[in-house]
Motif scaffolding. Structure first.
Motif, PDB file in Angstrom:
ATOM      1  N   GLY A  66      18.351   8.227   5.292  1.00  0.00           N
ATOM      2  CA  GLY A  66      18.585   6.979   4.582  1.00  0.00           C
ATOM      3  C   GLY A  66      19.797   6.244   5.121  1.00  0.00           C
ATOM      4  N   ALA A  67      19.714   4.931   5.133  1.00  0.00           N
ATOM      5  CA  ALA A  67      20.814   4.093   5.611  1.00  0.00           C
ATOM      6  C   ALA A  67      21.111   3.005   4.589  1.00  0.00           C
ATOM      7  CB  ALA A  67      20.458   3.457   6.951  1.00  0.00           C
ATOM      8  N   VAL A  68      22.379   2.804   4.333  1.00  0.00           N
ATOM      9  CA  VAL A  68      22.815   1.695   3.491  1.00  0.00           C
ATOM     10  C   VAL A  68      22.918   0.464   4.388  1.00  0.00           C
ATOM     11  CG1 VAL A  68      24.634   0.852   1.971  1.00  0.00           C
ATOM     12  CG2 VAL A  68      24.044   3.275   1.970  1.00  0.00           C
ATOM     13  N   LEU A  69      22.343  -0.645   3.935  1.00  0.00           N
ATOM     14  CA  LEU A  69      22.290  -1.869   4.726  1.00  0.00           C
ATOM     15  C   LEU A  69      23.409  -2.837   4.356  1.00  0.00           C
ATOM     16  CD1 LEU A  69      18.429  -2.424   4.541  1.00  0.00           C
ATOM     17  CD2 LEU A  69      19.744  -1.307   6.366  1.00  0.00           C
ATOM     18  N   GLN A  70      23.614  -3.819   5.199  1.00  0.00           N
ATOM     19  CA  GLN A  70      24.675  -4.804   4.992  1.00  0.00           C
ATOM     20  C   GLN A  70      24.520  -5.535   3.660  1.00  0.00           C
ATOM     21  OE1 GLN A  70      27.425  -5.183   7.018  1.00  0.00           O
ATOM     22  NE2 GLN A  70      28.154  -6.400   5.292  1.00  0.00           N
ATOM     23  N   SER A 130      24.565   1.485   8.884  1.00  0.00           N
ATOM     24  CA  SER A 130      23.983   2.290   9.964  1.00  0.00           C
ATOM     25  C   SER A 130      23.045   1.383  10.747  1.00  0.00           C
ATOM     26  CB  SER A 130      23.190   3.466   9.397  1.00  0.00           C
ATOM     27  OG  SER A 130      23.974   4.248   8.560  1.00  0.00           O
ATOM     28  N   PRO A 131      23.574   0.539  11.611  1.00  0.00           N
ATOM     29  CA  PRO A 131      22.759  -0.522  12.194  1.00  0.00           C
ATOM     30  C   PRO A 131      21.677  -0.087  13.180  1.00  0.00           C
ATOM     31  CG  PRO A 131      24.919  -0.510  13.207  1.00  0.00           C
ATOM     32  CD  PRO A 131      24.947   0.499  12.088  1.00  0.00           C
ATOM     33  N   ASN A 132      21.850   1.040  13.855  1.00  0.00           N
ATOM     34  CA  ASN A 132      20.908   1.402  14.914  1.00  0.00           C
ATOM     35  C   ASN A 132      20.085   2.643  14.598  1.00  0.00           C
ATOM     36  OD1 ASN A 132      21.765  -0.743  16.599  1.00  0.00           O
ATOM     37  ND2 ASN A 132      23.587   0.431  17.111  1.00  0.00           N
ATOM     38  N   GLY A 133      20.054   3.044  13.337  1.00  0.00           N
ATOM     39  CA  GLY A 133      19.263   4.210  12.966  1.00  0.00           C
ATOM     40  C   GLY A 133      19.990   5.531  13.127  1.00  0.00           C
ATOM     41  N   TRP A 134      21.110   5.534  13.801  1.00  0.00           N
ATOM     42  CA  TRP A 134      21.904   6.760  13.918  1.00  0.00           C
ATOM     43  C   TRP A 134      23.355   6.364  14.031  1.00  0.00           C
ATOM     44  CZ3 TRP A 134      21.586  11.721  13.030  1.00  0.00           C
ATOM     45  CH2 TRP A 134      22.624  12.533  13.463  1.00  0.00           C
ATOM     46  N   PRO A 135      24.243   6.984  13.334  1.00  0.00           N
ATOM     47  CA  PRO A 135      23.971   7.990  12.320  1.00  0.00           C
ATOM     48  C   PRO A 135      23.434   7.342  11.050  1.00  0.00           C
ATOM     49  CG  PRO A 135      26.317   7.546  12.383  1.00  0.00           C
ATOM     50  CD  PRO A 135      25.677   6.716  13.472  1.00  0.00           C
ATOM     51  N   TRP A 136      22.748   8.124  10.274  1.00  0.00           N
ATOM     52  CA  TRP A 136      22.262   7.676   8.985  1.00  0.00           C
ATOM     53  C   TRP A 136      23.350   7.940   7.949  1.00  0.00           C
ATOM     54  CZ3 TRP A 136      17.503   5.330   8.611  1.00  0.00           C
ATOM     55  CH2 TRP A 136      16.702   5.405   9.750  1.00  0.00           C
ATOM     56  N   VAL A 143      14.808   3.797   4.957  1.00  0.00           N
ATOM     57  CA  VAL A 143      14.515   5.223   5.078  1.00  0.00           C
ATOM     58  C   VAL A 143      13.594   5.446   6.258  1.00  0.00           C
ATOM     59  CG1 VAL A 143      12.496   5.171   3.533  1.00  0.00           C
ATOM     60  CG2 VAL A 143      13.790   7.291   3.792  1.00  0.00           C
ATOM     61  N   GLU A 144      13.749   6.589   6.858  1.00  0.00           N
ATOM     62  CA  GLU A 144      12.812   7.068   7.871  1.00  0.00           C
ATOM     63  C   GLU A 144      12.560   8.532   7.574  1.00  0.00           C
ATOM     64  OE1 GLU A 144      12.962   8.237  12.546  1.00  0.00           O
ATOM     65  OE2 GLU A 144      13.725   6.252  12.022  1.00  0.00           O
ATOM     66  N   ALA A 145      11.315   8.937   7.605  1.00  0.00           N
ATOM     67  CA  ALA A 145      10.967  10.336   7.369  1.00  0.00           C
ATOM     68  C   ALA A 145      10.572  10.970   8.692  1.00  0.00           C
ATOM     69  CB  ALA A 145       9.827  10.443   6.362  1.00  0.00           C
ATOM     70  N   ARG A 146      11.272  12.023   9.046  1.00  0.00           N
ATOM     71  CA  ARG A 146      10.942  12.814  10.230  1.00  0.00           C
ATOM     72  C   ARG A 146      10.146  14.013   9.729  1.00  0.00           C
ATOM     73  NH1 ARG A 146      11.093  10.516  14.583  1.00  0.00           N
ATOM     74  NH2 ARG A 146      11.385  12.528  15.554  1.00  0.00           N
ATOM     75  N   ILE A 147       8.914  14.137  10.194  1.00  0.00           N
ATOM     76  CA  ILE A 147       8.016  15.176   9.681  1.00  0.00           C
ATOM     77  C   ILE A 147       7.765  16.197  10.774  1.00  0.00           C
ATOM     78  CG2 ILE A 147       5.699  15.652   8.773  1.00  0.00           C
ATOM     79  CD1 ILE A 147       5.661  12.773   7.710  1.00  0.00           C
ATOM     80  N   GLY A 148       7.927  17.459  10.405  1.00  0.00           N
ATOM     81  CA  GLY A 148       7.673  18.541  11.353  1.00  0.00           C
ATOM     82  C   GLY A 148       7.281  19.804  10.621  1.00  0.00           C
ATOM     83  N   ARG A 149       7.740  20.896  11.145  1.00  0.00           N
ATOM     84  CA  ARG A 149       7.472  22.189  10.526  1.00  0.00           C
ATOM     85  C   ARG A 149       8.758  22.983  10.568  1.00  0.00           C
ATOM     86  NH1 ARG A 149       6.631  26.063  14.580  1.00  0.00           N
ATOM     87  NH2 ARG A 149       6.421  25.147  16.640  1.00  0.00           N
ATOM     88  N   GLU A 150       8.801  24.019   9.787  1.00  0.00           N
ATOM     89  CA  GLU A 150       9.975  24.879   9.780  1.00  0.00           C
ATOM     90  C   GLU A 150      10.145  25.529  11.151  1.00  0.00           C
ATOM     91  OE1 GLU A 150      11.671  28.810   7.425  1.00  0.00           O
ATOM     92  OE2 GLU A 150       9.597  28.182   7.114  1.00  0.00           O
ATOM     93  N   LEU A 151      11.359  25.518  11.643  1.00  0.00           N
ATOM     94  CA  LEU A 151      11.682  26.237  12.872  1.00  0.00           C
ATOM     95  C   LEU A 151      12.061  27.654  12.462  1.00  0.00           C
ATOM     96  CD1 LEU A 151      12.288  26.388  15.910  1.00  0.00           C
ATOM     97  CD2 LEU A 151      14.607  25.584  15.363  1.00  0.00           C
TER      98      LEU A 151
END
Length: 121
Positions: free
Chosen positions: A16-20, A66-72, A109-117
């Motif tokens: 999640g990122a807080v916007l201007q 967080s203007p460029n998606g990282w860091p959130w 928000v962006e959801a990164r979906i994967g599996r447990e490592l």
């Protein structure tokens, strides 16, 4: 009962990122956004089948947007039963109201979906 590939939960990192727009608010309006944020956080936690594994908030060491998606600004790591549930969690940003607007005016928000490592024993 062990999880089969068809029933194994997805590991999702909600970023999640807080916007201007949030930072541009008058001080008297900020509380409405925090209330909506709390509603969103509880909404994710309370979705059927969701297990929140951990959270991280960068707000003390990251000031501003967080203007460029990282860091959130914040992260929620959760196991969810399926992709539809991850989408429903993201949809909370579109549907939770903050006055005449929606939460997505102030956060993204962006959801990164994967599996447990799995770490070998």
């Amino acid at each position: 009962m062990t999880d089969t590939p068809a029933t194994k939960p997805l590991r999702v990192l909600f970023c999640g990122a807080v916007l201007q727009n949030f930072f541009d608010l008058p001080a008297a309006e900020i509380g409405k956004v925090w209330a909506a944020t709390g509603e969103m956080l509880k909404g994710i936690r309370d979705l059927p089948g969701v297990t929140v594994l951990g959270t991280l908030d960068d707000d003390e060491t990251m000031v501003g947007t967080s203007p460029n998606g990282w860091p959130w600004t914040f992260y929620i790591l959760a196991d969810v039963p399926d992709r539809a549930t991850a989408v429903a969690a993201c949809n909370l940003f579109r549907t939770i109201e903050v006055g005449e607007y929606r939460l997505w005016k102030y956060m993204r928000v962006e959801a990164r979906i994967g599996r447990e490592l799995v770490i070998p024993a």
